[in-house]
Design a protein around this motif. Structure first.
Motif, mmCIF file in Angstrom:
data_model
loop_
_atom_site.group_PDB
_atom_site.id
_atom_site.type_symbol
_atom_site.label_atom_id
_atom_site.label_comp_id
_atom_site.label_asym_id
_atom_site.label_seq_id
_atom_site.Cartn_x
_atom_site.Cartn_y
_atom_site.Cartn_z
ATOM 1 N N ARG A 73 42.608 36.097 33.704
ATOM 2 C CA ARG A 73 41.897 34.898 34.170
ATOM 3 C C ARG A 73 42.358 34.428 35.542
ATOM 4 O O ARG A 73 42.131 33.281 35.919
ATOM 5 C CB ARG A 73 42.081 33.762 33.161
ATOM 6 C CG ARG A 73 41.592 34.103 31.763
ATOM 7 C CD ARG A 73 41.778 32.928 30.820
ATOM 8 N NE ARG A 73 41.439 33.288 29.454
ATOM 9 C CZ ARG A 73 41.570 32.465 28.413
ATOM 10 N NH1 ARG A 73 42.036 31.240 28.593
ATOM 11 N NH2 ARG A 73 41.238 32.863 27.188
ATOM 12 N N GLU A 74 43.011 35.299 36.283
ATOM 13 C CA GLU A 74 43.542 34.876 37.578
ATOM 14 C C GLU A 74 43.684 36.083 38.485
ATOM 15 O O GLU A 74 44.159 37.136 38.067
ATOM 16 C CB GLU A 74 44.900 34.198 37.366
ATOM 17 C CG GLU A 74 45.576 33.680 38.606
ATOM 18 C CD GLU A 74 46.893 32.986 38.261
ATOM 19 O OE1 GLU A 74 46.861 31.848 37.768
ATOM 20 O OE2 GLU A 74 47.955 33.611 38.473
ATOM 21 N N GLU A 75 43.290 35.931 39.731
ATOM 22 C CA GLU A 75 43.446 37.007 40.704
ATOM 23 C C GLU A 75 44.888 37.046 41.207
ATOM 24 O O GLU A 75 45.540 36.009 41.364
ATOM 25 C CB GLU A 75 42.501 36.804 41.892
ATOM 26 C CG GLU A 75 41.018 36.990 41.549
ATOM 27 C CD GLU A 75 40.671 38.444 41.265
ATOM 28 O OE1 GLU A 75 41.496 39.334 41.544
ATOM 29 O OE2 GLU A 75 39.554 38.678 40.759
ATOM 30 N N GLN A 76 45.391 38.272 41.468
ATOM 31 C CA GLN A 76 46.713 38.451 42.030
ATOM 32 C C GLN A 76 46.600 38.852 43.493
ATOM 33 O O GLN A 76 45.631 39.490 43.905
ATOM 34 C CB GLN A 76 47.484 39.547 41.283
ATOM 35 C CG GLN A 76 47.638 39.302 39.796
ATOM 36 C CD GLN A 76 48.427 40.412 39.132
ATOM 37 O OE1 GLN A 76 49.648 40.369 39.066
ATOM 38 N NE2 GLN A 76 47.728 41.431 38.661
ATOM 39 N N THR A 79 47.302 34.187 32.740
ATOM 40 C CA THR A 79 47.635 33.738 34.089
ATOM 41 C C THR A 79 49.132 33.948 34.318
ATOM 42 O O THR A 79 49.887 34.171 33.362
ATOM 43 C CB THR A 79 47.313 32.244 34.282
ATOM 44 O OG1 THR A 79 48.168 31.475 33.416
ATOM 45 C CG2 THR A 79 45.852 31.946 33.965
ATOM 46 N N SER A 86 41.797 41.229 38.468
ATOM 47 C CA SER A 86 41.792 40.504 37.200
ATOM 48 C C SER A 86 40.849 41.160 36.199
ATOM 49 O O SER A 86 39.909 41.863 36.555
ATOM 50 C CB SER A 86 41.381 39.043 37.425
ATOM 51 O OG SER A 86 40.043 38.979 37.873
#
Length: 352
Positions: free
Chosen positions: A179-182, A150, A188
């Motif tokens: 584990r995290e969208e940007q 993350t 991800s």
């Protein structure tokens, strides 16, 4: 040889990582002047137990007359005695014993295009490599592809952003979060072999890049290595350093080797030689340590390369090797912590 160094700074990077700065006294400046990408082996006694660990230097390499800059990144490891101590108890003014910088995961600044694929704390030595290269060599460029869980767990965010600001035309950054969208950038997911094979050619001329530096967990490094081989990168241009190895199909622990009857080891260390019997099942490093407490080691897991030695004669078998390049093993080098004798007589030289 270990030297006591005082902690002069501790900076919290993320919830589970810190950067620790060590002050070097003037009489040890040249002893502790590092090459970009090298690491420190540190020793500390916690609850009466001696602990040794290896941590990469993140600071740019300095030249005379500047003092050496020793700043290492430490990430908390579950059950890790030293990392737990560093994050929860270490304070400015404490002394930590350290060996002089070592390691061959290095880049001497020169003109050219260079790139790195890193995961997690694997950014640490690459930060030193990239910052030193860009500062010293105006005709060099660097592409950094990094993977983290993350944004909050990403080490050295400010330092990498500073490189992007200072060298906008020569430093390229691509970030993937597993584990995290940007909001912008890559979707991800992990950077595996398939994903890197598709991604890298869109960023730079892969096969013509002068040097590739792979650092992080075993799975990431192996996947990147296979992707680069598939894209036509010559083996000599790929450099790797493993930061974490988990037991599993990709990292077999290897069987314990039954040593020959009356097996003996002759070893040279710091100009002094000795000859000792090898006890059944023990590694050659364990044999040396029974009589020479100054034998070099840190991880004892075949990862850091501190116990690298030249095999003068005899034959050994290594349980695992995540530290030596093929050229080194071809030249006769072994990891003493993973080596067991196959012949009755074995000779190692730690000084070569």
């Amino acid at each position: 040889m270990f030297h006591p160094l005082r902690v002069s700074g501790i900076e919290r990077l993320t919830d589970d990582s810190v950067a620790v700065t060590l002050a070097v006294p003037p009489d040890l400046h040249e002893t502790f002047r590092h090459r970009p990408g090298q690491h420190l082996n540190v020793r500390y006694t916690v609850d009466g137990q001696e602990i040794r660990r290896s941590y990469s230097i993140c600071a740019p390499a300095t030249e005379q007359p500047a003092a050496p800059a020793l700043r290492v990144g430490i990430r908390l490891v579950d059950g890790g005695a030293f990392s737990t101590y560093a994050l929860k108890e270490l304070v400015v003014g404490d002394a930590i014993e350290a060996m002089p910088p070592m390691g061959r995961f290095v880049l001497t600044p020169r003109p050219g295009q260079f790139a790195a694929v890193v995961g997690g704390s694997g950014i640490t030595p690459v930060l030193s490599i990239a910052s030193t290269l860009l500062a010293r060599e105006p005709d060099a460029s660097f592409c950094l592809i990094r993977s983290d869980r993350t944004a909050a767990s990403t080490m050295f965010l400010d330092e990498v952003a500073d490189l992007k600001d200072r060298y906008p035309d020569r430093f390229q950054l691509v970030t993937a979060l597993s584990r995290e969208e940007q909001q912008a950038g890559l979707p991800s997911g992990r950077l595996d072999r398939e994903r890197l094979t598709a991604l890298l050619p869109a960023l730079l001329p892969v096969a013509e890049t002068d040097g590739w530096f792979l650092c992080g967990p075993l799975g990431l490094v192996r996947g990147a290595e296979l992707a680069l081989h598939g894209l036509g990168v010559d083996r000599s241009r790929i450099h790797q350093e493993i930061f974490h190895v988990e037991d599993g199909p990709d990292a077999p622990a290897g069987p314990r080797i039954e040593t020959p009857a009356a097996g003996t080891l002759t070893a040279t260390l710091d100009g002094r030689s000795g000859k000792w019997p090898v006890q059944d099942g023990e590694s050659l490093l364990e044999t040396v340590l029974r009589s020479r407490a100054d034998a070099p080691y840190a991880c004892k897991g075949g990862v850091c390369g501190t116990c690298r030695a030249f095999l003068v004669s005899g034959e050994v078998r290594m349980d695992r090797n995540f530290a030596l390049e093929p050229e080194e093993t071809d030249a006769g080098y072994v990891l003493a912590c993973q080596s067991h004798p196959v012949t009755g007589e074995v000779e190692l030289d730690f000084d070569r």
